[in-house]
Scaffold this motif. Sequence first.
Motif, PDB file in Angstrom:
ATOM      1  N   TYR A 131     -34.608   6.454  44.846  1.00  0.00           N
ATOM      2  CA  TYR A 131     -34.336   6.205  46.261  1.00  0.00           C
ATOM      3  C   TYR A 131     -35.312   5.046  46.859  1.00  0.00           C
ATOM      4  CZ  TYR A 131     -33.915  11.310  46.639  1.00  0.00           C
ATOM      5  OH  TYR A 131     -33.360  12.762  46.681  1.00  0.00           O
ATOM      6  N   ASP A 132     -34.645   4.487  47.553  1.00  0.00           N
ATOM      7  CA  ASP A 132     -34.860   3.189  48.144  1.00  0.00           C
ATOM      8  C   ASP A 132     -36.242   3.284  49.135  1.00  0.00           C
ATOM      9  OD1 ASP A 132     -34.075   3.694  50.487  1.00  0.00           O
ATOM     10  OD2 ASP A 132     -32.488   2.323  50.596  1.00  0.00           O
ATOM     11  N   LYS A 171     -33.257   6.358  50.908  1.00  0.00           N
ATOM     12  CA  LYS A 171     -31.803   6.771  50.826  1.00  0.00           C
ATOM     13  C   LYS A 171     -31.391   6.926  49.198  1.00  0.00           C
ATOM     14  CE  LYS A 171     -28.319   3.412  50.785  1.00  0.00           C
ATOM     15  NZ  LYS A 171     -27.760   2.313  50.881  1.00  0.00           N
ATOM     16  N   ASN A 208     -29.583   6.444  45.988  1.00  0.00           N
ATOM     17  CA  ASN A 208     -28.581   5.551  45.576  1.00  0.00           C
ATOM     18  C   ASN A 208     -28.519   5.542  43.893  1.00  0.00           C
ATOM     19  OD1 ASN A 208     -27.132   2.837  45.612  1.00  0.00           O
ATOM     20  ND2 ASN A 208     -28.957   2.111  44.437  1.00  0.00           N
ATOM     21  N   GLY A 238     -25.712  -0.817  46.404  1.00  0.00           N
ATOM     22  CA  GLY A 238     -26.346   0.359  47.021  1.00  0.00           C
ATOM     23  C   GLY A 238     -26.910  -0.287  48.198  1.00  0.00           C
ATOM     24  N   LYS A 239     -27.235  -1.454  48.452  1.00  0.00           N
ATOM     25  CA  LYS A 239     -28.118  -2.052  49.520  1.00  0.00           C
ATOM     26  C   LYS A 239     -27.164  -2.262  50.624  1.00  0.00           C
ATOM     27  CE  LYS A 239     -30.765  -6.366  50.383  1.00  0.00           C
ATOM     28  NZ  LYS A 239     -31.177  -7.528  49.827  1.00  0.00           N
ATOM     29  N   LYS A 249     -23.881  -0.383  50.564  1.00  0.00           N
ATOM     30  CA  LYS A 249     -22.771   0.807  50.714  1.00  0.00           C
ATOM     31  C   LYS A 249     -23.871   2.093  50.393  1.00  0.00           C
ATOM     32  CE  LYS A 249     -18.892  -1.238  51.038  1.00  0.00           C
ATOM     33  NZ  LYS A 249     -17.901  -1.071  52.405  1.00  0.00           N
ATOM     34  N   ASP A 250     -23.307   3.152  50.941  1.00  0.00           N
ATOM     35  CA  ASP A 250     -23.678   4.446  50.384  1.00  0.00           C
ATOM     36  C   ASP A 250     -22.753   4.895  49.395  1.00  0.00           C
ATOM     37  OD1 ASP A 250     -24.157   7.166  50.263  1.00  0.00           O
ATOM     38  OD2 ASP A 250     -24.810   7.489  52.220  1.00  0.00           O
ATOM     39  N   LYS A 251     -23.143   5.028  48.305  1.00  0.00           N
ATOM     40  CA  LYS A 251     -22.189   5.286  47.070  1.00  0.00           C
ATOM     41  C   LYS A 251     -21.933   6.639  47.114  1.00  0.00           C
ATOM     42  CE  LYS A 251     -24.006   1.366  44.373  1.00  0.00           C
ATOM     43  NZ  LYS A 251     -24.531   1.004  43.055  1.00  0.00           N
ATOM     44  N   PHE A 252     -22.767   7.489  47.472  1.00  0.00           N
ATOM     45  CA  PHE A 252     -22.446   8.904  47.717  1.00  0.00           C
ATOM     46  C   PHE A 252     -21.544   9.290  48.387  1.00  0.00           C
ATOM     47  CE2 PHE A 252     -26.690   9.239  45.314  1.00  0.00           C
ATOM     48  CZ  PHE A 252     -26.178  10.027  44.075  1.00  0.00           C
ATOM     49  N   ALA A 253     -21.521   8.841  49.737  1.00  0.00           N
ATOM     50  CA  ALA A 253     -20.514   8.996  50.903  1.00  0.00           C
ATOM     51  C   ALA A 253     -19.192   8.548  50.491  1.00  0.00           C
ATOM     52  CB  ALA A 253     -21.116   8.467  51.991  1.00  0.00           C
TER      53      ALA A 253
END
Length: 190
Positions: free
Chosen positions: A22-23, A27, A29, A87-88, A90-94
Amino acid sequence: MKKSMGAKTVVYPTPVFVVGTYDGEGKANVMTAAWGGICCSRPPCVAVSLREATYTYGSIVAQKAFTISIPSQNYVKEVDYFGIVSGKHKDKFAATGLTPVKSDLVNAPYVKEFPLVLECRLLHTIEIGLHTQFVGEILDMKADEAVIGEDGLTDIEKVKPIAFALETKAYHGIGEFIGRAWSIGKEIKG
């Protein structure tokens, strides 16, 4: 005769890990990492080496925790994406449609769809050079029931993990069973 190839970072197989953190804003990541492996049996520990430039690096330092998700070969596209996008930004999960799950034991997410997960508390940080090695104490391993064999243990042929070949920039599957450890060598009479 062996040919000198120079100092290279080549070992086979190199596991493919998906490191979850988590950042600072909470969020979820993930990033793909290939510099890692089991590094201690008591306490059970795994090590992963990351460059400080990665977004995940700062999150591990801040959260003192991370997960290692072991993906199956079915997710090679998503795993590659996790390694080529930050991940900074982009939302890689989305982007991939995969599901982050909050660990019960550490402040880090894992990938629901991947068959094995290691939940790790940061134990040591070792500055090596370009990379920093994070040693995580494994607090729990979670496995999908589909990859557990009749003996109650995880089955590598059901997990279908991904291996990485750096020199050729290629992903590979794991081959078939060839013998039992601490057993097949006993056939040598010496």
